[in-house]
Design a protein around this motif. Structure first.
Motif, PDB file in Angstrom:
ATOM      1  N   ASN A  91       0.750  -1.336   0.023  1.00 16.40           N
ATOM      2  CA  ASN A  91      -0.058   0.180   0.175  1.00 16.40           C
ATOM      3  C   ASN A  91       1.050   1.272  -0.032  1.00 16.40           C
ATOM      4  OD1 ASN A  91      -1.588   1.911   0.459  1.00 16.40           O
ATOM      5  ND2 ASN A  91      -2.951   1.128   2.200  1.00 16.40           N
ATOM      6  N   LYS A  92       0.829   1.775  -1.159  1.00 16.56           N
ATOM      7  CA  LYS A  92       1.808   3.153  -1.302  1.00 16.56           C
ATOM      8  C   LYS A  92       1.524   4.229  -0.224  1.00 16.56           C
ATOM      9  CE  LYS A  92       2.891   2.501  -6.332  1.00 16.56           C
ATOM     10  NZ  LYS A  92       3.025   3.054  -7.710  1.00 16.56           N
ATOM     11  N   SER A  93       0.266   4.226   0.193  1.00 16.44           N
ATOM     12  CA  SER A  93      -0.110   5.377   1.120  1.00 16.44           C
ATOM     13  C   SER A  93       0.199   4.997   2.836  1.00 16.44           C
ATOM     14  CB  SER A  93      -1.636   5.770   1.127  1.00 16.44           C
ATOM     15  OG  SER A  93      -2.323   4.769   1.224  1.00 16.44           O
ATOM     16  N   TRP A  94       0.466   3.699   2.765  1.00 19.48           N
ATOM     17  CA  TRP A  94       0.754   3.144   4.181  1.00 19.48           C
ATOM     18  C   TRP A  94       1.920   3.833   4.918  1.00 19.48           C
ATOM     19  CZ3 TRP A  94      -2.571   1.041   7.471  1.00 19.48           C
ATOM     20  CH2 TRP A  94      -1.985   0.490   8.756  1.00 19.48           C
ATOM     21  N   GLU A  95       2.046   4.659   6.009  1.00 18.47           N
ATOM     22  CA  GLU A  95       3.111   5.177   6.352  1.00 18.47           C
ATOM     23  C   GLU A  95       3.596   4.686   7.879  1.00 18.47           C
ATOM     24  OE1 GLU A  95       2.419   9.335   6.373  1.00 18.47           O
ATOM     25  OE2 GLU A  95       2.707   9.478   4.195  1.00 18.47           O
ATOM     26  N   TYR A  96       2.804   3.497   8.597  1.00 20.75           N
ATOM     27  CA  TYR A  96       3.103   3.173   9.907  1.00 20.75           C
ATOM     28  C   TYR A  96       4.220   2.039   9.596  1.00 20.75           C
ATOM     29  CZ  TYR A  96      -1.324   5.195  11.094  1.00 20.75           C
ATOM     30  OH  TYR A  96      -2.395   6.226  11.308  1.00 20.75           O
ATOM     31  N   THR A  97       5.506   2.494  10.470  1.00 22.42           N
ATOM     32  CA  THR A  97       6.495   1.767  10.473  1.00 22.42           C
ATOM     33  C   THR A  97       7.028   1.675  12.076  1.00 22.42           C
ATOM     34  OG1 THR A  97       7.922   3.838  10.086  1.00 22.42           O
ATOM     35  CG2 THR A  97       7.376   2.444   8.111  1.00 22.42           C
ATOM     36  N   ARG A  98       6.193   2.159  13.005  1.00 22.06           N
ATOM     37  CA  ARG A  98       6.979   2.109  14.426  1.00 22.06           C
ATOM     38  C   ARG A  98       6.196   1.201  15.261  1.00 22.06           C
ATOM     39  NH1 ARG A  98       7.583   7.587  12.756  1.00 22.06           N
ATOM     40  NH2 ARG A  98       9.578   8.038  12.284  1.00 22.06           N
ATOM     41  N   TRP A  99       6.387   0.957  16.290  1.00 25.16           N
ATOM     42  CA  TRP A  99       5.576  -0.078  17.112  1.00 25.16           C
ATOM     43  C   TRP A  99       6.076   0.286  18.542  1.00 25.16           C
ATOM     44  CZ3 TRP A  99       7.799  -3.262  20.638  1.00 25.16           C
ATOM     45  CH2 TRP A  99       9.400  -3.737  20.295  1.00 25.16           C
ATOM     46  N   SER A 100       4.955   0.052  19.578  1.00 22.52           N
ATOM     47  CA  SER A 100       5.139   0.360  20.980  1.00 22.52           C
ATOM     48  C   SER A 100       4.254  -0.613  21.814  1.00 22.52           C
ATOM     49  CB  SER A 100       5.182   1.998  21.403  1.00 22.52           C
ATOM     50  OG  SER A 100       5.725   1.858  22.713  1.00 22.52           O
ATOM     51  N   VAL A 101       4.770  -1.133  22.756  1.00 20.70           N
ATOM     52  CA  VAL A 101       3.956  -1.970  23.608  1.00 20.70           C
ATOM     53  C   VAL A 101       3.899  -1.447  25.146  1.00 20.70           C
ATOM     54  CG1 VAL A 101       5.663  -3.680  23.784  1.00 20.70           C
ATOM     55  CG2 VAL A 101       3.309  -4.245  24.389  1.00 20.70           C
ATOM     56  N   ALA A 102       2.638  -1.608  25.785  1.00 18.95           N
ATOM     57  CA  ALA A 102       2.766  -1.198  27.166  1.00 18.95           C
ATOM     58  C   ALA A 102       1.877  -2.359  27.748  1.00 18.95           C
ATOM     59  CB  ALA A 102       2.120   0.288  27.338  1.00 18.95           C
ATOM     60  N   VAL A 103       2.054  -2.404  29.101  1.00 21.02           N
ATOM     61  CA  VAL A 103       1.237  -3.192  30.004  1.00 21.02           C
ATOM     62  C   VAL A 103       0.703  -2.478  31.287  1.00 21.02           C
ATOM     63  CG1 VAL A 103       2.391  -5.326  29.069  1.00 21.02           C
ATOM     64  CG2 VAL A 103       2.926  -4.329  31.247  1.00 21.02           C
ATOM     65  N   TYR A 104      -0.403  -2.912  31.888  1.00 18.57           N
ATOM     66  CA  TYR A 104      -0.818  -2.392  33.151  1.00 18.57           C
ATOM     67  C   TYR A 104       0.184  -2.916  34.228  1.00 18.57           C
ATOM     68  CZ  TYR A 104      -4.015  -1.195  36.955  1.00 18.57           C
ATOM     69  OH  TYR A 104      -4.477  -0.895  38.154  1.00 18.57           O
ATOM     70  N   ASP A 105       0.536  -1.623  34.953  1.00 24.21           N
ATOM     71  CA  ASP A 105       1.297  -2.013  36.332  1.00 24.21           C
ATOM     72  C   ASP A 105       0.530  -1.876  37.641  1.00 24.21           C
ATOM     73  OD1 ASP A 105       2.961  -1.729  38.558  1.00 24.21           O
ATOM     74  OD2 ASP A 105       4.728  -1.054  37.146  1.00 24.21           O
ATOM     75  N   ALA A 106       0.129  -2.894  38.248  1.00 27.76           N
ATOM     76  CA  ALA A 106      -0.670  -2.915  39.396  1.00 27.76           C
ATOM     77  C   ALA A 106       0.010  -2.075  40.477  1.00 27.76           C
ATOM     78  CB  ALA A 106      -1.142  -4.323  39.828  1.00 27.76           C
ATOM     79  N   TYR A 107       1.055  -1.836  40.606  1.00 30.69           N
ATOM     80  CA  TYR A 107       1.607  -0.944  41.832  1.00 30.69           C
ATOM     81  C   TYR A 107       1.365   0.266  41.487  1.00 30.69           C
ATOM     82  CZ  TYR A 107       4.011  -5.467  43.219  1.00 30.69           C
ATOM     83  OH  TYR A 107       4.140  -6.737  43.601  1.00 30.69           O
ATOM     84  N   THR A 108       1.704   0.922  40.079  1.00 31.67           N
ATOM     85  CA  THR A 108       1.402   2.243  39.997  1.00 31.67           C
ATOM     86  C   THR A 108      -0.115   2.565  39.620  1.00 31.67           C
ATOM     87  OG1 THR A 108       2.180   1.986  37.688  1.00 31.67           O
ATOM     88  CG2 THR A 108       3.630   2.616  39.350  1.00 31.67           C
ATOM     89  N   GLY A 109      -0.852   1.735  38.968  1.00 33.40           N
ATOM     90  CA  GLY A 109      -2.281   1.798  38.560  1.00 33.40           C
ATOM     91  C   GLY A 109      -2.261   2.685  37.137  1.00 33.40           C
ATOM     92  N   THR A 110      -1.062   2.439  36.438  1.00 36.83           N
ATOM     93  CA  THR A 110      -0.911   2.963  35.083  1.00 36.83           C
ATOM     94  C   THR A 110      -0.386   1.985  34.185  1.00 36.83           C
ATOM     95  OG1 THR A 110       1.553   3.786  35.503  1.00 36.83           O
ATOM     96  CG2 THR A 110      -0.575   5.510  36.055  1.00 36.83           C
ATOM     97  N   ARG A 111      -0.439   2.227  32.834  1.00 38.60           N
ATOM     98  CA  ARG A 111       0.372   1.506  31.846  1.00 38.60           C
ATOM     99  C   ARG A 111       1.824   1.861  31.972  1.00 38.60           C
ATOM    100  NH1 ARG A 111      -3.932   2.437  27.357  1.00 38.60           N
ATOM    101  NH2 ARG A 111      -5.598   1.379  28.390  1.00 38.60           N
ATOM    102  N   GLN A 112       2.722   0.913  31.682  1.00 43.66           N
ATOM    103  CA  GLN A 112       4.113   1.020  31.596  1.00 43.66           C
ATOM    104  C   GLN A 112       4.778   0.661  30.294  1.00 43.66           C
ATOM    105  OE1 GLN A 112       5.864   2.751  34.131  1.00 43.66           O
ATOM    106  NE2 GLN A 112       3.880   2.918  35.140  1.00 43.66           N
ATOM    107  N   PHE A 113       5.437   1.385  29.425  1.00 39.32           N
ATOM    108  CA  PHE A 113       6.167   0.827  28.221  1.00 39.32           C
ATOM    109  C   PHE A 113       7.011  -0.077  28.647  1.00 39.32           C
ATOM    110  CE2 PHE A 113       4.019   4.888  27.136  1.00 39.32           C
ATOM    111  CZ  PHE A 113       3.276   4.816  25.860  1.00 39.32           C
ATOM    112  N   ILE A 114       7.094  -1.400  27.822  1.00 36.89           N
ATOM    113  CA  ILE A 114       8.240  -2.187  27.867  1.00 36.89           C
ATOM    114  C   ILE A 114       8.819  -2.360  26.591  1.00 36.89           C
ATOM    115  CG2 ILE A 114       6.816  -3.260  29.626  1.00 36.89           C
ATOM    116  CD1 ILE A 114       5.823  -5.325  27.488  1.00 36.89           C
TER     117      ILE A 114
END
Length: 232
Positions: free
Chosen positions: A202-225
């Protein structure tokens, strides 16, 4: 960028402040607009202005006077609030030691549902690929199998061309360093495979990066891993 989130009704006005050598991007007023929409407008305005100015400065370094940009949002026809500003010479993509990393603002944008059919299709296929890749590796990782209802989600940030994967970990599957490492490797393998395939088809496709985060029960927020850029 705004159109993929069904936000193209926030059409910007572009003006120039010659004395300050600044391009002004102004949106609004839009009654009862959610605050997170203003944040997406800020990010999109900064990226668009920065990219356009950097391109112009590169091509006409001695004659083009504008290197700064400022983003405003009208609260009424007479008043406007500054949302952000910057200089194109500082670079348009944030990074640490030359590497791109996902962040909370990108995640917040990715959580807003896409209105683009291609993004919806790839997101669905990528989540299925994550589950399939994880399950194919369980004999080596000794992890329990995943199912599609185990809380893996994926959305797109069109501003930094990134796919974000997150889980609020309803079954406490990703609390250990080992399981987070396995998830990070699975996401990189599966998501990059889908993004790269779409990029070539797809010539118009520009997504080339990725990131993943999980929930941290201690902080109550998502943490990037993990974050990264897929090989082309």
């Amino acid at each position: 960028m705004l159109a993929t989130k069904d936000m193209d009704f926030m059409k910007p006005t572009i003006t120039f402040n010659q004395r300050a050598q600044t391009v002004m991007v102004t949106g609004g007023p839009v009654p009862q607009l959610p605050e997170n929409y203003q944040e997406v407008f800020r990010r999109a305005g900064e990226m668009a202005a920065c990219s356009a100015l950097a391109h112009r400065l590169k091509n006409d370094p001695t004659t083009w006077p504008y290197g700064r940009f400022a983003i405003y949002w009208k609260t009424s026809e007479l008043d406007a609030t500054a949302l952000g500003y910057g200089e194109a010479t500082d670079g348009c993509i944030s990074g640490i030691a030359g590497q791109w990393h996902g962040d909370e603002s990108g995640m917040a944008t990715a959580e807003i549902p896409s209105s683009d059919k291609g993004e919806i299709h790839v997101a669905d296929a990528a989540v299925k690929a994550i589950v399939a890749t994880w399950n194919a590796n369980t004999t080596e990782t000794n992890e329990a199998a995943l199912a599609l209802n185990d809380g893996i989600s994926l959305g797109f940030d069109p501003i930094e061309n990134a796919a974000y994967v997150w889980t609020d970990d309803p079954n406490s599957r990703f609390t250990s360093h080992a399981s987070q490492s396995n998830l990070r490797g699975t996401v990189e393998e599966a998501v990059c495979r889908k993004l790269t395939l779409e990029f070539h088809n797809n010539k118009s496709w520009e997504y080339t990066r990725w990131s993943v985060a999980v929930y941290d029960a201690y902080t109550g927020t998502r943490q990037f891993i993990g974050s990264g850029t897929c090989p082309s």
